[in-house]
Enzyme design. Structure first.
Site, PDB file in Angstrom:
ATOM      1  N   SER A 233      -5.753  -3.131   6.599  1.00 47.27           N
ATOM      2  CA  SER A 233      -6.839  -2.925   5.492  1.00 47.27           C
ATOM      3  C   SER A 233      -8.222  -3.452   5.978  1.00 47.27           C
ATOM      4  O   SER A 233      -8.628  -3.012   7.171  1.00 47.27           O
ATOM      5  CB  SER A 233      -6.375  -3.623   4.309  1.00 47.27           C
ATOM      6  OG  SER A 233      -7.110  -3.136   3.163  1.00 47.27           O
TER       7      SER A 233
ATOM      8  N   ASP B 153      -1.052   6.333   0.274  1.00 46.80           N
ATOM      9  CA  ASP B 153      -1.734   5.049   0.313  1.00 46.80           C
ATOM     10  C   ASP B 153      -3.104   5.298  -0.773  1.00 46.80           C
ATOM     11  O   ASP B 153      -3.856   6.103  -0.074  1.00 46.80           O
ATOM     12  CB  ASP B 153      -2.088   4.523   1.647  1.00 46.80           C
ATOM     13  CG  ASP B 153      -2.810   3.400   1.714  1.00 46.80           C
ATOM     14  OD1 ASP B 153      -3.329   2.868   0.473  1.00 46.80           O
ATOM     15  OD2 ASP B 153      -3.033   2.769   2.554  1.00 46.80           O
TER      16      ASP B 153
ATOM     17  N   HIS C 284       0.149   0.762   0.634  1.00 48.51           N
ATOM     18  CA  HIS C 284      -0.754   0.294   1.378  1.00 48.51           C
ATOM     19  C   HIS C 284      -0.230  -0.793   2.464  1.00 48.51           C
ATOM     20  O   HIS C 284      -1.010  -1.156   3.132  1.00 48.51           O
ATOM     21  CB  HIS C 284      -1.963  -0.269   0.686  1.00 48.51           C
ATOM     22  CG  HIS C 284      -3.127  -0.616   1.350  1.00 48.51           C
ATOM     23  ND1 HIS C 284      -3.872   0.281   2.094  1.00 48.51           N
ATOM     24  CD2 HIS C 284      -3.823  -1.760   1.406  1.00 48.51           C
ATOM     25  CE1 HIS C 284      -4.846  -0.450   2.502  1.00 48.51           C
ATOM     26  NE2 HIS C 284      -4.865  -1.597   2.271  1.00 48.51           N
TER      27      HIS C 284
END
Lengths: 256, 543
Positions: free
Chosen positions: A76, A198, A226
């Site tokens: 991320s 996602d 995610h």
């Protein structure tokens, strides 16, 4: 191999992944300042108001451990943090593995980030507004945990230790940053791992990163959500190993 | 069996919470009726979607970044506060629990999600948050108050002192008003005497009648006015004293007739005078006035008669007493005036020396008597004490510093008759008040002196150069250009043999004032009678 966690987690999120590389690589796990078991006193509002502050910490860790030509695995927001660190000190990382990366969460003219500006502001307002609902509701989840006390202790050192004020600031810098221009300057060989469905970093964003980073591979996983490192560790590990083995053709076969 | 299934289905659908099950891929495979009702959606709209699809944007974000990882790591999460978004766009605050169900091999079968309506709880939380914010704010304010406490006390004290000062000022103004009224009353009476005497004098002169009675009346009125101003100045400690060595015993003895006359037949006067009494240095007239004042007060305190004792003694005030009563330790001559009268209450005694304080009815006294005594004693570097109790009389004791110089010179009997000039002596009179100048010059001419008049210091110095015959400089002290003392210095530089006589009503200037009290300085207190003037001038010219 340096593993960096994203917003909302700490190094625990790599628990299903890193052991698969422990024989072959030296494994480096850490918590960003303000998260997990880090020293909250080290949190500096000015320094951590941009991703560069976090990137500086990654560089400092590598220098301290005397790491060069290593592998950076970022989830991320940390995928972008690793990218920035690699631009500043290119010899640190030969490979960047970017899981669910996003250089910009807010939609722009011809760019799809996945969120409208209004949605991001709603998110940040929710953070400001839902202080108790958030942190208080989380505490019993972690501290309670009567069924598996061993996990409770472990997690008590991660989630519930997150200072709500720091979490808010981390969310702000994560979701308001725009690091699209940095992508062109990445020279390390990169792997973009993208999940289906996602909502944080939609497939279009992963494709955009792959397109802007010159020397990159793109893998669209079967996993949804995610956090494939948690929900689909085997698939994630496999994709990483193929990439590291230099099997670029294999990786590209899965790509768009 | 069918009934049991029916019952369980009913429980599932109508439970007081929402139930949702998601398959291993995260898609909803089952949802109860309550959950569908809360969302305002058909169940067919819900099946196949993901739970986070029905959250607001923040919920989606946190579900992905926090709760999904949490559940994956520990297999469940409890009481997570989220907002569902209904079909109509409105929000429903909920608390969400989730738990993974796995098969025997450990593979994920499904996730059971339980949703509670948290509308009330969320409202309480907001109220609680608001209350906490208020408490924190109040606490911060309290801490701030504590921090500034000292500062605020200082401010309050200062404000208090200011208001007290204002109160004192107001009291002073009230007292001044009281005094002014008393003085005006007395003065009017005195002036009435002078005016009517002068009017009558004018008429009788025109008719060629005997006027000596009216002249005496006018002189008496003016004399009483002069005495009043003297008392005012004494109170303000601004009178020009002419101290001389005095034997208090002789003085008291000399006042005997006056005292008997003043006290009347009802009061018996006794004197207890110490042998070998030391001398004091004081203004004899003022000291006599003080004793007289105390005697009059004593008389007034004995309306039905009694005994008045005047006592003298040598006295030593030691260090301890001096420190306690703010007086220089040393040798003093004590003069005590004691009566057997009504005495004073503690309240009255506490105010006895306050200027303008009087127990006498309006018009009968200005309240200056005792404060005048106090002023004189303090100005003479002495000390005064009061002993009194209601019904048991009053004793007022004055201590005056011992004088160790030459013994008391002489009595003042020579001043009884005007002593005249020989017609060849010249006096320079310096006075800025035109009328006073004219009058003084006239008096001196009447006494047989040549007089040169000057209205200021400069004019006086000019006259000194122009008229070598001037033997005496008679000058006012307070004048607009240079004061009398400076003029005298300048005059003495030119004419070292020149005799100097000062005259003054008072002097506000302490330095000037103190120098007038120096030994060898000759001072004639204003207003002076012809006899006093004649005596002083003669003494100086002969000296």
């Amino acid at each position: 191999m340096v593993f960096a966690h994203g917003f909302g987690c700490d190094q625990n999120m790599w628990r299903f992944v890193w052991p698969a590389f422990a024989e072959e690589y030296r494994i480096v796990l850490f918590d960003h300042v303000g998260c997990g078991g880090s020293d909250l006193r080290a949190y500096d509002i000015g320094k951590y108001a941009s991703l560069e502050g976090y990137a500086d910490d990654v560089i400092a860790i590598c220098r301290e451990l005397d790491l060069t030509h290593s592998i950076f695995v970022g989830h991320s927001v940390s995928a972008m943090i690793g990218a920035i660190a690699s631009i500043q000190v290119p010899e640190l990382f030969d490979e960047l593995i970017m899981i669910g990366p996003s250089p910009r969460y807010i939609d722009d003219d011809d760019y799809t980030g996945g969120f409208s500006e209004a949605q991001v502001h709603e998110l940040l307002e929710f953070l400001d507004d839902n202080h108790m609902g958030w942190s208080q509701a989380m505490a019993p989840v972690i501290m309670g945990n009567p069924d598996r006390p061993e996990l409770g202790q472990e997690l008590a050192n991660s989630f519930c230790m997150t200072d709500p004020e720091i979490a808010k600031r981390f969310a702000r810098v994560t979701f308001l940053s725009d690091n699209r221009a940095d992508l062109d300057r990445v020279t390390a060989r990169a792997l973009v791992l993208q999940c289906h469905e996602d909502v944080i970093a939609p497939p279009a964003v992963g494709a955009y990163v792959h397109q802007r980073v010159s020397n990159s591979a793109f893998v669209l996983l079967n996993a949804t959500g995610h956090c494939p490192n948690l929900s689909a560790p085997e698939e994630t590990i496999l994709a990483m190993k193929i990439f590291l083995a230099g099997e670029r053709s294999a990786a590209q076969n899965v790509g768009p | 069996m069918n009934q049991l299934i029916e019952d369980l289905e009913d429980l599932f659908d109508n439970a007081p919470c929402g139930y949702v099950s998601t398959g291993p891929g995260g898609h909803i495979i089952m949802a109860n009726r309550i959950f569908a009702d809360w969302l305002g959606r058909a169940r067919s709209d819900i099946i196949g979607r993901r739970f986070q699809d029905f959250l607001n944007i923040a919920g989606k974000m946190y579900y992905e970044t926090h709760f999904a990882p949490l559940m994956r790591m520990q297999g469940f999460f409890h009481e997570v506060a989220l907002d569902l978004v209904r079909a109509d766009g409105s929000k429903l605050p909920v608390l969400v629990n989730a738990v993974e169900r796995r098969d025997e091999k450990g593979a994920l079968s499904f996730v059971r999600i339980t949703i509670f309506n948290a509308s009330d709880r969320r409202r309480y939380e907001r109220e609680l948050l608001e209350a906490r914010r208020c408490a924190e704010k109040a606490n911060a304010e309290l801490q701030n108050l504590n921090r500034t406490l000292e500062e605020r006390i200082a401010e309050a004290v200062e404000a208090r002192m200011k208001s007290e000062a204002a109160l004192r000022q107001a009291q002073k103004m009230e007292a001044v008003g009281q005094l002014t009224g008393g003085i005006a009353h007395d003065f009017n009476n005195m002036l009435a005497v002078v005016f009517s005497a002068l009017n009558l004098l004018e008429r009788r002169l025109a008719k060629g009648e005997d006027v000596s009675h009216f002249i005496a009346a006018a002189k008496d009125g003016a004399g009483r006015a002069a005495a009043l101003t003297q008392r005012l100045l004494a109170f303000s400690r601004q009178q020009a004293l002419a101290p001389e060595p005095i034997c208090a015993n002789q003085m008291v003895a000399g006042m005997s007739d006056l005292l008997h006359h003043t006290l009347g037949e009802m009061v018996r006067l006794e004197t207890v005078l110490a042998e070998d009494l030391w001398q004091v240095l004081a203004d004899k007239n003022v000291l006599e006035n003080v004793v007289l004042n105390l005697a009059i007060n004593a008389r007034d305190a004995m309306p039905h008669g009694g005994r008045l004792v005047i006592e003298t003694a040598n006295s030593h005030l030691d260090e301890a007493y001096g420190a306690e009563h703010d007086v220089k330790p040393g040798q003093y001559v004590m003069v005590a005036v004691t009566d057997t009268g009504v005495g004073m209450s503690p309240e009255v005694m506490a105010k006895a020396f306050d200027p303008f304080f009087t127990t006498k009815e309006p018009g009968r006294g200005t309240g200056l008597g005792l404060s005048q005594v106090f002023g004189f004693v303090k100005q003479s570097e002495g000390h005064i004490t009061v002993n009194s109790a209601l019904g048991r009389g009053t004793s007022i004791t004055i201590y005056l510093p011992r004088y160790s110089g030459a013994p008391e010179a002489r009595n003042h009997s020579e001043a009884q008759m005007p002593v005249c000039g020989n017609g060849s002596e010249t006096v320079l009179v310096v006075e800025d008040d035109e009328q006073v100048l004219t009058l003084t010059a006239q008096m001196l001419r009447d006494l047989g002196y040549h007089v040169v008049e000057a209205r200021c210091g400069e004019e006086a110095l000019g006259a000194l150069s122009a008229v070598p015959a001037i033997g005496l400089l008679f000058t006012d002290v307070v004048m607009p250009d240079i004061n009398g003392l400076r003029l005298a210095e300048a005059a003495l530089e030119r004419r070292p043999d020149l005799k100097i006589l000062f005259t003054t009503g008072y002097s506000r200037d302490a330095v000037v004032h103190n120098r007038l009290l120096d030994p060898g300085v000759n001072l004639l207190q204003k207003p002076a009678s012809l006899e006093q003037l004649a005596a002083k001038v003669r003494t100086l010219l002969d000296g």
